[in-house]
Enzyme design. Structure first.
Site, PDB file in Angstrom:
ATOM      1  N   ASN A  34      77.415  25.469 -15.470  1.00  0.00           N
ATOM      2  CA  ASN A  34      76.251  24.742 -14.948  1.00  0.00           C
ATOM      3  C   ASN A  34      75.369  25.675 -14.132  1.00  0.00           C
ATOM      4  OD1 ASN A  34      76.499  21.681 -15.537  1.00  0.00           O
ATOM      5  ND2 ASN A  34      78.571  22.318 -15.005  1.00  0.00           N
ATOM      6  N   ALA A  91      78.103  27.713  -7.592  1.00  0.00           N
ATOM      7  CA  ALA A  91      79.062  28.819  -7.491  1.00  0.00           C
ATOM      8  C   ALA A  91      78.408  30.193  -7.595  1.00  0.00           C
ATOM      9  CB  ALA A  91      80.123  28.647  -8.578  1.00  0.00           C
ATOM     10  N   HIS A 133      80.910  35.561 -11.175  1.00  0.00           N
ATOM     11  CA  HIS A 133      79.562  35.381 -11.730  1.00  0.00           C
ATOM     12  C   HIS A 133      78.704  36.563 -11.281  1.00  0.00           C
ATOM     13  CE1 HIS A 133      80.469  31.282 -12.886  1.00  0.00           C
ATOM     14  NE2 HIS A 133      80.822  30.993 -11.646  1.00  0.00           N
TER      15      HIS A 133
HETATM   16  N1  LIG Z   1      76.488  23.451 -10.245  1.00  0.00           N
HETATM   17  C1  LIG Z   1      77.586  24.190 -10.124  1.00  0.00           C
HETATM   18  O1  LIG Z   1      77.565  25.328  -9.666  1.00  0.00           O
HETATM   19  C2  LIG Z   1      78.891  23.640 -10.530  1.00  0.00           C
HETATM   20  C3  LIG Z   1      78.962  22.441 -11.201  1.00  0.00           C
HETATM   21  N2  LIG Z   1      80.158  21.920 -11.554  1.00  0.00           N
HETATM   22  C4  LIG Z   1      80.135  20.631 -12.247  1.00  0.00           C
HETATM   23  O2  LIG Z   1      80.254  19.594 -11.278  1.00  0.00           O
HETATM   24  C5  LIG Z   1      80.898  18.465 -11.874  1.00  0.00           C
HETATM   25  C6  LIG Z   1      82.110  18.038 -11.040  1.00  0.00           C
HETATM   26  O3  LIG Z   1      83.048  19.101 -10.985  1.00  0.00           O
HETATM   27  P1  LIG Z   1      84.558  18.857 -10.537  1.00  0.00           P
HETATM   28  O4  LIG Z   1      84.606  17.988  -9.346  1.00  0.00           O
HETATM   29  O5  LIG Z   1      85.204  20.169 -10.467  1.00  0.00           O
HETATM   30  O6  LIG Z   1      85.121  18.035 -11.795  1.00  0.00           O
HETATM   31  P2  LIG Z   1      86.447  17.159 -11.915  1.00  0.00           P
HETATM   32  O7  LIG Z   1      86.795  17.141 -13.353  1.00  0.00           O
HETATM   33  O8  LIG Z   1      87.445  17.612 -10.929  1.00  0.00           O
HETATM   34  O9  LIG Z   1      85.960  15.701 -11.476  1.00  0.00           O
HETATM   35  C7  LIG Z   1      85.002  14.960 -12.171  1.00  0.00           C
HETATM   36  C8  LIG Z   1      85.373  13.493 -12.107  1.00  0.00           C
HETATM   37  O10 LIG Z   1      84.261  12.717 -12.593  1.00  0.00           O
HETATM   38  C9  LIG Z   1      84.729  11.810 -13.583  1.00  0.00           C
HETATM   39  N3  LIG Z   1      83.651  11.543 -14.530  1.00  0.00           N
HETATM   40  C10 LIG Z   1      83.148  12.370 -15.469  1.00  0.00           C
HETATM   41  N4  LIG Z   1      82.158  11.779 -16.144  1.00  0.00           N
HETATM   42  C11 LIG Z   1      82.028  10.526 -15.624  1.00  0.00           C
HETATM   43  C12 LIG Z   1      81.172   9.439 -15.915  1.00  0.00           C
HETATM   44  N5  LIG Z   1      80.268   9.515 -16.884  1.00  0.00           N
HETATM   45  N6  LIG Z   1      81.310   8.300 -15.177  1.00  0.00           N
HETATM   46  C13 LIG Z   1      82.242   8.223 -14.218  1.00  0.00           C
HETATM   47  N7  LIG Z   1      83.087   9.216 -13.890  1.00  0.00           N
HETATM   48  C14 LIG Z   1      82.987  10.372 -14.590  1.00  0.00           C
HETATM   49  C15 LIG Z   1      85.902  12.526 -14.219  1.00  0.00           C
HETATM   50  O11 LIG Z   1      86.725  11.614 -14.921  1.00  0.00           O
HETATM   51  P3  LIG Z   1      87.641  12.151 -16.152  1.00  0.00           P
HETATM   52  O12 LIG Z   1      88.799  12.834 -15.507  1.00  0.00           O
HETATM   53  O13 LIG Z   1      87.981  10.900 -16.884  1.00  0.00           O
HETATM   54  O14 LIG Z   1      86.795  13.103 -16.957  1.00  0.00           O
HETATM   55  C16 LIG Z   1      86.577  13.139 -13.000  1.00  0.00           C
HETATM   56  O15 LIG Z   1      87.410  12.205 -12.351  1.00  0.00           O
HETATM   57  C17 LIG Z   1      81.271  18.903 -13.300  1.00  0.00           C
HETATM   58  O16 LIG Z   1      80.275  18.511 -14.217  1.00  0.00           O
HETATM   59  C18 LIG Z   1      81.305  20.424 -13.188  1.00  0.00           C
HETATM   60  O17 LIG Z   1      81.127  21.057 -14.421  1.00  0.00           O
HETATM   61  C19 LIG Z   1      81.328  22.547 -11.223  1.00  0.00           C
HETATM   62  C20 LIG Z   1      81.309  23.749 -10.568  1.00  0.00           C
HETATM   63  C21 LIG Z   1      80.099  24.429 -10.241  1.00  0.00           C
HETATM   64  O1  LIG Z   2      82.461  26.860 -10.490  1.00  0.00           O
HETATM   65  C1  LIG Z   2      82.079  27.778 -11.236  1.00  0.00           C
HETATM   66  O2  LIG Z   2      82.546  28.932 -11.203  1.00  0.00           O
HETATM   67  C2  LIG Z   2      80.971  27.531 -12.193  1.00  0.00           C
HETATM   68  C3  LIG Z   2      81.112  26.306 -12.953  1.00  0.00           C
HETATM   69  O3  LIG Z   2      82.184  25.805 -13.215  1.00  0.00           O
HETATM   70  C4  LIG Z   2      79.866  25.700 -13.447  1.00  0.00           C
HETATM   71  O4  LIG Z   2      78.797  26.242 -13.171  1.00  0.00           O
HETATM   72  O5  LIG Z   2      79.951  24.667 -14.121  1.00  0.00           O
END
Ligand SMILES: NC(=O)C1=CN([C@@H]2O[C@H](COP(=O)(O)OP(=O)(O)OC[C@H]3O[C@@H](n4cnc5c(N)ncnc54)[C@H](OP(=O)(O)O)[C@@H]3O)[C@@H](O)[C@H]2O)C=CC1
Ligand SMILES: O=C([O-])CC(=O)C(=O)O
Length: 271
Positions: free
Chosen positions: A192, A124, A222
């Site tokens: 993240n 992001a 951000h």
């Molecule tokens: N790098 C970046 O810039 C960004 C990173 N992220 C990260 O990316 C990831 C995904 O984001 P997003 O799609 O929005 O999240 P969501 O919460 O929409 O989806 C994540 C899914 O993964 C499941 N899950 C979590 N942990 C596990 C596990 N150990 N084994 C199996 N399933 C699991 C969750 O289940 P449950 O509902 O039970 O928790 C949920 O269904 C997150 O960690 C988020 O913080 C997000 C935005 C920006």
């Molecule tokens: O999507 C965003 O704005 C950032 C975020 O959640 C992450 O880095 O985990």
């Protein structure tokens, strides 16, 4: 064709699978997994072309070329070392897990030993290109200021531990200031991006993070400021939050899709 398996059928996972399904990403969606079966079923119902198998990652990594993690930092521990052992390339969204130096070292070594690639999308934020270029010389400081509407911070361990009532915040409120190493643990689903920035730049201890809850906002903002021998730059992105998960910005899904488009394309042009 690149054979993909995916863990995490939430917001980002669904966007990625739809992009494979509609041909935006030229790859085969072989298998998906999530601990939450409702999310699996919801995702499957959005697909028209592919009917990926639903299987544990321990089974899918024997069959695929690339494992996509879009689940949680915990999932990185559970699945990424095993995938690299099985000679799969990996793409990781929950980059905050790399704040654990031991895990970071293990992933780098396994990737090298097994001749695998580890892809960390920009997510992001904007500005990693400049930071990477500038890093050939000394960087003096890197600061990330993240502002989100309060609901975009709900559920974070730091909010719960400090009993912060997000509903009572009625103005711009700095709720956290500290190194990226602490920020990604205190807000594992919110910053993240601080981890990605740390890895591209000066590391988790020197990268400074400020987190602001701002009820006047409808977007996740951000801002990154970098100073070094090269001079200085500032980037700012105003992200539309994903409708299904206000913590995650839509640009994060688009960045994952862009990375997969690049990986899956056998024809690469430019530097
Ligand atoms: N790098 C970046 O810039 C960004 C990173 N992220 C990260 O990316 C990831 C995904 O984001 P997003 O799609 O929005 O999240 P969501 O919460 O929409 O989806 C994540 C899914 O993964 C499941 N899950 C979590 N942990 C596990 C596990 N150990 N084994 C199996 N399933 C699991 C969750 O289940 P449950 O509902 O039970 O928790 C949920 O269904 C997150 O960690 C988020 O913080 C997000 C935005 C920006
Ligand atoms: O999507 C965003 O704005 C950032 C975020 O959640 C992450 O880095 O985990």
């Amino acid at each position: 064709m690149l054979k993909i398996g995916l863990i995490g059928c939430g917001t980002i996972g669904t966007s990625i699978c739809k992009a494979i399904d509609d041909g935006t990403i030229e790859a085969e969606l072989f298998a998906i997994y999530d601990r939450n079966m409702d999310d699996v079923d919801k995702l499957l119902s959005t697909l028209k072309r592919y009917k990926p198998q639903v299987m544990e990652t321990s089974a899918m990594i024997k069959e695929i070329d690339l494992l996509v993690e879009c689940a949680s930092q915990g999932a990185v521990y559970e699945v990424i070392p095993a995938a690299l052992h099985a000679h799969c390339d990996v793409m990781i969204m929950s980059v905050g897990a790399f704040a654990d130096e031991k895990l970071h070292k293990t992933i780098r070594e396994l990737a090298k030993d097994n001749n695998c690639k580890v892809y960390l999308p920009s997510g992001a934020i904007v500005g990693l290109d400049g930071l990477k270029s500038a890093s050939s010389e000394e960087i003096y400081s890197v600061t990330l200021t993240t502002q989100k509407p309060p609901r975009g911070l709900a559920g974070a361990p730091y909010i719960i531990r400090n009993k912060i009532d997000l509903d009572k915040i009625n103005g711009r409120n700095v709720i956290f200031e500290g190194p990226a190493s602490e920020a990604v643990k205190a807000f594992p689903a919110n910053v993240n991006v601080a981890a990605t920035l740390s890895i591209a730049g000066i590391g988790f201890e020197k990268t400074k993070v400020k987190i602001v809850a701002n009820p006047a906002l409808t977007r996740n903002i951000h801002e990154i400021s970098v100073e070094g021998v090269f001079g200085e730059f500032t980037t700012r992105v105003e992200n539309v939050p994903s409708p299904t998960n206000p913590k995650s910005s839509y640009l994060a899904s688009l960045s994952a899709i862009a990375t997969l488009k690049k990986i899956s394309n056998p024809f690469q042009i430019g530097t």
